[in-house]
Design an enzyme around this catalytic site. Sequence first.
Site, PDB file in Angstrom:
ATOM      1  CE1 TYR A 100     -92.595 -17.025  12.120  1.00 56.86           C
ATOM      2  CE2 TYR A 100     -93.292 -16.660   9.390  1.00 56.86           C
ATOM      3  CZ  TYR A 100     -92.419 -17.125  11.043  1.00 56.86           C
ATOM      4  OH  TYR A 100     -91.083 -18.149  11.074  1.00 56.86           O
ATOM      5  CE  LYS A 109     -93.914 -20.295   7.536  1.00 56.57           C
ATOM      6  NZ  LYS A 109     -92.954 -19.526   6.853  1.00 56.57           N
TER       7      LYS A 109
HETATM    8  P1  NDP Z   1     -86.210 -24.311  -0.201  1.00 56.32           P
HETATM    9  O1  NDP Z   1     -86.621 -23.976  -1.958  1.00 56.32           O
HETATM   10  O2  NDP Z   1     -84.686 -23.529   0.754  1.00 56.32           O
HETATM   11  O3  NDP Z   1     -86.130 -25.645   0.444  1.00 56.32           O
HETATM   12  C1  NDP Z   1     -87.532 -27.053   0.047  1.00 56.32           C
HETATM   13  C2  NDP Z   1     -87.021 -28.083  -0.265  1.00 56.32           C
HETATM   14  O4  NDP Z   1     -88.036 -29.163  -0.311  1.00 56.32           O
HETATM   15  C3  NDP Z   1     -85.953 -28.151  -1.213  1.00 56.32           C
HETATM   16  O5  NDP Z   1     -84.633 -28.227  -0.813  1.00 56.32           O
HETATM   17  C4  NDP Z   1     -85.801 -29.480  -1.416  1.00 56.32           C
HETATM   18  O6  NDP Z   1     -85.255 -30.227  -1.100  1.00 56.32           O
HETATM   19  C5  NDP Z   1     -87.861 -29.631  -1.133  1.00 56.32           C
HETATM   20  N1  NDP Z   1     -88.658 -29.878  -2.192  1.00 56.32           N
HETATM   21  C6  NDP Z   1     -89.207 -31.419  -2.784  1.00 56.32           C
HETATM   22  N2  NDP Z   1     -90.121 -30.863  -3.462  1.00 56.32           N
HETATM   23  C7  NDP Z   1     -90.061 -29.655  -3.961  1.00 56.32           C
HETATM   24  C8  NDP Z   1     -90.764 -28.867  -4.908  1.00 56.32           C
HETATM   25  N3  NDP Z   1     -91.476 -29.369  -5.949  1.00 56.32           N
HETATM   26  N4  NDP Z   1     -89.425 -27.500  -6.073  1.00 56.32           N
HETATM   27  C9  NDP Z   1     -88.860 -27.217  -4.813  1.00 56.32           C
HETATM   28  N5  NDP Z   1     -88.332 -28.021  -3.789  1.00 56.32           N
HETATM   29  C10 NDP Z   1     -88.932 -29.418  -3.087  1.00 56.32           C
HETATM   30  O7  NDP Z   1     -87.610 -23.669   0.789  1.00 56.32           O
HETATM   31  P2  NDP Z   1     -87.298 -23.194   2.403  1.00 56.32           P
HETATM   32  O8  NDP Z   1     -86.271 -23.912   3.362  1.00 56.32           O
HETATM   33  O9  NDP Z   1     -86.785 -21.571   2.579  1.00 56.32           O
HETATM   34  O10 NDP Z   1     -88.882 -23.313   2.631  1.00 56.32           O
HETATM   35  C11 NDP Z   1     -89.413 -24.836   3.093  1.00 56.32           C
HETATM   36  C12 NDP Z   1     -90.753 -24.575   3.835  1.00 56.32           C
HETATM   37  O11 NDP Z   1     -90.120 -24.444   5.528  1.00 56.32           O
HETATM   38  C13 NDP Z   1     -91.528 -23.797   4.102  1.00 56.32           C
HETATM   39  O12 NDP Z   1     -92.802 -23.803   4.058  1.00 56.32           O
HETATM   40  C14 NDP Z   1     -91.410 -22.616   4.589  1.00 56.32           C
HETATM   41  O13 NDP Z   1     -92.855 -21.855   4.958  1.00 56.32           O
HETATM   42  C15 NDP Z   1     -90.780 -23.143   5.861  1.00 56.32           C
HETATM   43  N6  NDP Z   1     -90.379 -22.424   6.851  1.00 56.32           N
HETATM   44  C16 NDP Z   1     -90.124 -22.106   7.312  1.00 56.32           C
HETATM   45  C17 NDP Z   1     -89.653 -20.543   8.552  1.00 56.32           C
HETATM   46  C18 NDP Z   1     -89.278 -20.632   9.563  1.00 56.32           C
HETATM   47  O14 NDP Z   1     -88.086 -20.117  10.735  1.00 56.32           O
HETATM   48  N7  NDP Z   1     -90.328 -21.619  10.675  1.00 56.32           N
HETATM   49  C19 NDP Z   1     -88.165 -20.121   7.483  1.00 56.32           C
HETATM   50  C20 NDP Z   1     -88.141 -19.897   6.279  1.00 56.32           C
HETATM   51  C21 NDP Z   1     -89.268 -21.447   5.545  1.00 56.32           C
HETATM   52  P3  NDP Z   1     -84.671 -31.734  -1.217  1.00 56.32           P
HETATM   53  O15 NDP Z   1     -83.915 -30.887  -2.830  1.00 56.32           O
HETATM   54  O16 NDP Z   1     -83.547 -32.261  -0.056  1.00 56.32           O
HETATM   55  O17 NDP Z   1     -85.654 -32.878  -2.050  1.00 56.32           O
END
Ligand code: NDP
Length: 344
Positions: free
Chosen positions: A196, A111
Amino acid sequence: MNKTTDKTGRNDSMLRLAIMGLGSYGTRVAEAMRDCKKAKLTGVISGTPSKIKDWKGKYGIPEKNCYNYENFDAIKDNPDIDAVYVITPNALHHDEVIRVAKAGKHVICEKPMAINATEAQEMIDACKKANVKLLVGYRMHFEPHTLKIVEMRNSGDFGKILFFQGLVGFTIDDPNQWRLNKALSGGGSMMDIGIYAVNGSRYMIGEEPVWVTAEEIKNDPVKFKEGIDETMLFQFGFPSGAVASCLSTYSMNNLDRFFLNGTNGFAELMPATGYGPIRGRTNQGELTAPDVTHQTVQMDEMADIILRNKKPLIPADGEEALKDLKIIGAIYEAAKTGKKVSLT
Ligand code: NDP
């Protein structure tokens, strides 16, 4: 569990999943999946080779199931992967989900599913065309305290529903993160956590809103640039006459509460949407539902939805996410124009 194998020898009782985006939430999902009974992490898609190396060791993922953002279309030829869970920044979901669908794999998307309703509709259409399922990481839809309240409401325990309040917020830190960059986030607190309260309004009241009013409050225009809402107050009206009043913010902690009020009773969840434990009570007393790891339950349930067509009590599919994104679009419009926006 009854295990069956298809012609290729594939065991269809387990959902074999690749995670795309090995960030903070992707890591949380992978750790929670260690306890899944019906879903298994079998692949990764990442732009960071060092993370792939680390995950291969930690989760026993073979080299042939590791991809990057350039080559992941080849996943279509990989029989070890049934579905991809897209856990990247919001604005990337649209293209990534469509590519996964074109590769013939089911998709779970975090989401907000997209950054607007037009993109969401395109994602739904692409998945339909490819005949794959599209689910969204609405983990609260599988959380026992939440489900108990929805069941009680369905049974009429609270009488006619009159009011919902949804409060969601936290103080965001690093000003350089993607959540504060509109090109990657699509918006501010509304997109990230306000969703949410939007989604919660719908499943707690059990109706779809027909109008929206909203006000945006920005106290720190340096940190929260144009297009990144810091705080949003929004209200909904529902066909039955019930109303909702919600607040979403990136500038307050200790704000995670749902309250539902009806003619015969009330329900409260606090915390309502954090990682848990969720706590709740109704006019009948404390809720005693079990505390679970949300992502473990979600992934086991999603395995049943994808592989065995299970129908969850609260849907978690692309159509559900489209409804939220239409409402969020109306919230932004109402905040901009100062007018009540109709959703009918
Ligand atoms: P993070 O920044 O921690 O991780 C995102 C990952 O996406 C990065 O580590 C990277 O992984 C990849 N990525 C690819 N392109 C990019 C870019 N241009 N910039 C940054 N990261 C990139 O974010 P979150 O994990 O917190 O959030 C990711 C998604 O999950 C969002 O949509 C957020 O809303 C959702 N979310 C949902 C939650 C829930 O409870 N349902 C809780 C937290 C987040 P790599 O290095 O492997 O390519």
